[in-house]
Design an enzyme around this catalytic site. Structure first.
Site, short mmCIF file in Angstrom:
data_model
loop_
_atom_site.label_atom_id
_atom_site.label_comp_id
_atom_site.label_asym_id
_atom_site.label_seq_id
_atom_site.Cartn_x
_atom_site.Cartn_y
_atom_site.Cartn_z
N GLY A 203 6.66 66.73 40.28
CA GLY A 203 6.28 66.62 38.87
C GLY A 203 7.07 67.54 37.96
O GLY A 203 8.20 67.93 38.25
N LEU A 229 6.03 58.57 42.83
CA LEU A 229 6.80 59.61 42.13
C LEU A 229 7.23 60.72 43.08
O LEU A 229 6.41 61.33 43.77
CB LEU A 229 5.95 60.19 40.99
CG LEU A 229 6.62 61.28 40.15
CD1 LEU A 229 7.84 60.72 39.42
CD2 LEU A 229 5.63 61.87 39.16
N ASP A 230 8.56 60.98 43.10
CA ASP A 230 9.15 62.08 43.87
C ASP A 230 8.85 61.97 45.37
O ASP A 230 8.79 62.99 46.07
CB ASP A 230 8.66 63.44 43.34
CG ASP A 230 9.09 63.70 41.91
OD1 ASP A 230 10.11 63.13 41.48
OD2 ASP A 230 8.39 64.46 41.21
N GLU A 231 8.68 60.75 45.86
CA GLU A 231 8.38 60.58 47.28
C GLU A 231 9.32 59.60 47.97
O GLU A 231 9.07 59.19 49.09
CB GLU A 231 6.92 60.12 47.47
CG GLU A 231 5.90 61.18 47.10
CD GLU A 231 4.48 60.80 47.53
OE1 GLU A 231 4.35 59.85 48.33
OE2 GLU A 231 3.54 61.47 47.07
#
Length: 289
Positions: A203, A229-231
């Protein structure tokens, strides 16, 4: 240096005895000279991955279609997902950026210096700040501001991507969360740089999060973009040491250098077909195997 046509073969299939032998013997019989080969069998997923670079060394097979036809029986025998590429092909890349220009500058410099095997075809941004940089390099600058209609803005972004024949979108500190629909449209064709050593500190403001936790290293992660998100599957990561005497802004300054390096590696390895997806992970065949 050889001027013979050179091709890159990538393979993904269930692991089995004889895959390497079957591929190498077929290439040898087709008059190919193997210059680089790497392979990996994943015991956890029972999947096999292979990347082989070879050049034409005979007169019987000379085109990529010739070799594809020769390899088809092997692909059918082992149920392979097989891809062949011209090693000279430079993927078309679009760079997306917001207001932080360090990754954009680094990628454009390396591209302009012929250190990245890609063709940059333009820059997309939701701000106008980086226009001068893009135009200095002679690139089109697509200013697509966010004006409360995210679906419309993303439709424009996807149109610029598709109409230019772009093969890879690189989020070079593009500080917008892509919608699930856009992520699905760009699956496997979009790389992001996250200014943190994922899976930690996802994040916003990850360096400030790291500073608040008193970490001793900060890093950056280059990964494929997914709806989570961000994975997305991680391609490359690196770190730099920090200490208690540094404030959060010092973390940010050090982290920028790491971001530059990590993103450039991820783009290069993708362009050289060194990255193969393995579920939520990747297999990355670096130079020398």
């Amino acid at each position: 240096m050889t001027t013979a046509p050179t091709f890159i073969l990538t393979i993904r299939c269930r692991d089995a005895v004889g895959i390497v032998a079957a591929v190498s013997s077929t290439l040898a019989a087709s008059g190919a000279f193997i210059s680089e080969s790497s392979h990996f069998g994943d015991d956890e997923t029972d999947l096999f991955f292979m990347r082989t670079v070879f050049r034409v060394a005979g007169s019987r097979f000379t085109t990529i279609d010739d070799f594809r036809l020769a390899l088809e029986p092997v692909a059918e025998r082992f149920g392979m997902q097989m891809d062949l590429y011209d090693a000279k092909h430079r993927p078309k890349v679009m760079l997306a950026v917001s207001k932080h220009g360090h990754c954009l500058n680094h990628l454009l410099h390396r591209w302009h210096s012929d250190e990245l095997p890609v063709d940059v075809v333009g820059v997309i941004s939701n701000h106008d700040d980086m226009r001068r940089i893009a135009e200095w390099y002679g690139l089109p600058y697509h200013h697509l501001p966010m004006q409360g209609d995210k679906p419309a803005q993303e439709a424009q972004l996807l149109d610029r991507f598709e109409s230019s024949g772009t093969e890879l979108l690189v989020l070079a500190r593009y500080m917008q969360v892509l919608s699930d629909d856009l992520c699905r449209s760009l699956e496997g064709r979009c790389i992001n740089i996250h200014h943190s050593f994922l899976p930690s500190f996802k994040g916003a403001k990850p360096y400030h999060q790291a500073h608040g936790r008193g970490v001793k290293v900060v890093g950056a992660t280059g990964h494929y973009v997914t709806a989570d998100l961000d994975e997305g599957p991680i391609i490359e990561q690196d770190t730099v040491r920090v200490d208690h005497a540094m404030d959060a802004e010092a973390f940010v300054r050090l982290g920028k250098d790491v971001e530059n390096i990590v993103l450039a590696r991820a783009v290069q390895w993708h362009a050289e077909r060194r990255v193969l997806l393995n579920g939520h992970r990747t297999v990355v065949f670096r130079h020398g195997g």
